[in-house]
Design an enzyme around this catalytic site. Structure first.
Site, mmCIF file in Angstrom:
data_model
loop_
_atom_site.group_PDB
_atom_site.id
_atom_site.type_symbol
_atom_site.label_atom_id
_atom_site.label_comp_id
_atom_site.label_asym_id
_atom_site.label_seq_id
_atom_site.Cartn_x
_atom_site.Cartn_y
_atom_site.Cartn_z
ATOM 1 N N LYS A 214 1.252 -5.104 8.655
ATOM 2 C CA LYS A 214 2.535 -4.683 8.083
ATOM 3 C C LYS A 214 3.202 -3.764 9.094
ATOM 4 O O LYS A 214 2.560 -2.866 9.641
ATOM 5 C CB LYS A 214 2.336 -3.967 6.753
ATOM 6 C CG LYS A 214 3.625 -3.629 6.015
ATOM 7 C CD LYS A 214 3.322 -3.101 4.606
ATOM 8 C CE LYS A 214 4.611 -2.886 3.819
ATOM 9 N NZ LYS A 214 5.365 -1.717 4.276
ATOM 10 N N PRO B 169 0.844 -1.198 0.000
ATOM 11 C CA PRO B 169 0.000 0.000 0.000
ATOM 12 C C PRO B 169 0.881 1.251 0.000
ATOM 13 O O PRO B 169 1.802 1.355 0.811
ATOM 14 C CB PRO B 169 -0.778 -0.117 1.320
ATOM 15 C CG PRO B 169 -0.631 -1.539 1.746
ATOM 16 C CD PRO B 169 0.688 -2.001 1.221
ATOM 17 N N GLN C 239 -6.120 -1.922 3.229
ATOM 18 C CA GLN C 239 -5.256 -1.656 4.380
ATOM 19 C C GLN C 239 -5.885 -0.575 5.248
ATOM 20 O O GLN C 239 -6.280 0.486 4.758
ATOM 21 C CB GLN C 239 -3.854 -1.212 3.986
ATOM 22 C CG GLN C 239 -2.957 -1.156 5.235
ATOM 23 C CD GLN C 239 -1.579 -0.593 5.000
ATOM 24 O OE1 GLN C 239 -1.445 0.582 4.697
ATOM 25 N NE2 GLN C 239 -0.551 -1.416 5.160
ATOM 26 N N ALA D 273 0.392 5.557 -0.238
ATOM 27 C CA ALA D 273 -0.557 6.667 -0.259
ATOM 28 C C ALA D 273 -0.487 7.422 -1.576
ATOM 29 O O ALA D 273 0.596 7.807 -2.031
ATOM 30 C CB ALA D 273 -0.276 7.614 0.907
ATOM 31 N N ASN E 144 9.847 -7.064 3.061
ATOM 32 C CA ASN E 144 9.673 -5.810 2.330
ATOM 33 C C ASN E 144 10.914 -4.949 2.521
ATOM 34 O O ASN E 144 11.469 -4.892 3.612
ATOM 35 C CB ASN E 144 8.426 -5.094 2.870
ATOM 36 C CG ASN E 144 8.175 -3.734 2.242
ATOM 37 O OD1 ASN E 144 7.853 -2.779 2.930
ATOM 38 N ND2 ASN E 144 8.320 -3.621 0.942
ATOM 39 N N CYS F 13 3.783 2.881 8.749
ATOM 40 C CA CYS F 13 3.942 4.215 8.173
ATOM 41 C C CYS F 13 4.841 5.085 9.058
ATOM 42 O O CYS F 13 4.582 5.228 10.256
ATOM 43 C CB CYS F 13 2.573 4.878 8.005
ATOM 44 S SG CYS F 13 2.669 6.503 7.214
ATOM 45 N N GLY G 256 7.105 -2.265 -2.983
ATOM 46 C CA GLY G 256 6.591 -0.906 -2.938
ATOM 47 C C GLY G 256 7.244 -0.018 -3.973
ATOM 48 O O GLY G 256 6.883 -0.021 -5.148
ATOM 49 N N ARG G 257 8.274 0.742 -3.545
ATOM 50 C CA ARG G 257 8.872 1.756 -4.421
ATOM 51 C C ARG G 257 9.451 1.184 -5.708
ATOM 52 O O ARG G 257 9.544 1.884 -6.711
ATOM 53 C CB ARG G 257 9.954 2.518 -3.647
ATOM 54 C CG ARG G 257 9.410 3.381 -2.519
ATOM 55 C CD ARG G 257 10.537 3.993 -1.691
ATOM 56 N NE ARG G 257 11.302 2.960 -1.018
ATOM 57 C CZ ARG G 257 12.603 3.032 -0.739
ATOM 58 N NH1 ARG G 257 13.295 4.105 -1.114
ATOM 59 N NH2 ARG G 257 13.220 2.053 -0.116
#
Length: 375
Positions: A146, A19, A75, A21, A208, A106, A232-233
């Site tokens: 997570k 996830p 999420q 944002a 991750n 986060c 992710g990235r």
């Protein structure tokens, strides 16, 4: 590899879209899913439990899933156990999703200063209460979480949090091998992922951090023994990475190396999908602007044209600008490397007194539940 099992859902290959944002909305998930051939698990961007319970208009749009998305994965972010429980029960009773992931990873200040995200696992009793409320209200839906290693090197929490998660019935855990203080800087600690896998053998552990290519994903699994990977990235401006991941885990093909012409076609489709999702072409193109630098990383474009692409306001303008590019350029060397945020160590913003006692709830106030979603 055996397939990853998230409750009743078999995830094969064991690959999950992290996830993010403002990124992993329905249009981006559609692109990633198309490139993967529908294989893998694709999670929504972060949804705030308070906003969901109050049926915030923006939040209700963010939880919209395409009819082809199976399983539907949401999420949630929350700090108050009661509100988290209500949000989870709402999802279960109204059939809003098939899987719920809880955000304890986060690192951004607006989240940690309220005691949320990667700050929360430090408060062991609070973490346990939230997980208990979530699992008990989820019915048949699997609940995963997570998290990060901890707040900083002096406040490491992931092993305690992992045991609490197992005891409270969490189905799987994803660990980002960085602390909140690291944000996205430095190198992810894959050894921590291996230690967590050893500590919680009862449930799947996903790794991750620093997966920039399909080969990185295979290496993480080999080195840590984790049951799957969360990306992710590495997929920013590269939704076809999920096709590479399928090929890598199944051993069936080569990796994508798109020309600039092929990349431009994906860019235009991405902007188009955003406009359709938002119900406004201009809004879609404006929202797409943040993706331009990621898609064009490494290609020879020129600063002026690159700037124009990043301020386009219509599909026709975007298409016309891309026609000016040297579209025959091959995939550039080095473009598979790090992308997105790479900020280094930062002081973690926390509520007053947060670190005084890992077992009390000091600092958690009524306004800790954000009233907007999306991170």
């Amino acid at each position: 590899m055996t397939q990853l099992q998230i409750g009743p859902h078999a995830v094969q290959p064991p690959v999950v879209l992290a996830p993010m944002a403002g990124i992993t909305n329905a249009p981006f998930r559609t692109l990633c899913r198309e490139f993967s051939g529908g294989k893998g698990l694709f999670v929504s961007e972060m949804i705030t439990t308070r906003a969901l319970v109050e049926r915030n208009e923006k939040t209700m749009q963010l939880i919209h899933f395409d009819e082809t998305e199976k399983p539907r994965s949401i999420q949630l972010y929350g700090v108050d156990p009661d509100t988290v429980g209500k949000a989870v029960r709402m999802i279960a009773e109204e059939d809003l999703a098939d899987h719920i992931d809880l955000n304890f990873g986060c690192p951004v200040p607006k989240v940690t200063r309220k005691g949320g995200g990667s700050a929360l696992p430090y408060k062991r009793h609070l973490l346990r209460s939230i997980l208990r409320e979530a699992v008990s209200n989820a019915g048949e839906l699997p609940v995963t979480m997570k998290m990060r290693k901890g707040i900083d090197d002096d406040h490491i929490t992931y092993l305690d949090a992992g045991r609490i998660a197992v005891e409270e019935g969490v189905t799987a855990i994803a660990l980002h091998g960085r602390t909140a203080a690291q944000h996205y800087g430095g190198t992810a600690d894959w050894e921590a992922i291996a230690r967590l896998k050893e500590a919680v053998p009862e449930i799947p552990v996903l790794g991750n951090g620093d997966i920039w290519s399909a080969d990185d994903a295979l290496r993480m699994v080999r080195e840590t023994g984790c049951d799957g990977v969360v990306v992710g990235r590495g997929c920013l401006g590269r939704p076809w990475l999920f096709g590479d991941l399928v090929a890598a885990f199944e051993g069936t093909g080569t990796y994508a190396r798109p020309t600039l012409k092929e990349v431009a076609a994906v860019m235009l489709r991405h902007a188009t999908l955003l406009g359709e999702w938002l119900g406004d072409e201009a809004r879609g193109v404006i929202d797409f602007r943040k993706h331009v630098a990621w898609y064009t990383k490494g290609f020879s474009i020129g600063s002026e044209l690159r700037k124009k692409l990043a301020i386009a306001s219509s599909l026709d303008e975007l298409d016309a600008l891309m026609s000016e590019l040297d579209l025959d350029q091959p995939w550039p060397a080095g473009a598979d490397g790090p992308r997105g945020r790479t900020s280094g160590r930062n002081r973690v913003v926390l509520p007053d007194g947060w670190l005084d006692d890992p077992y009390d709830r000091a600092g958690v106030t009524a306004d800790a539940e954000l009233d907007t979603s999306g991170g």
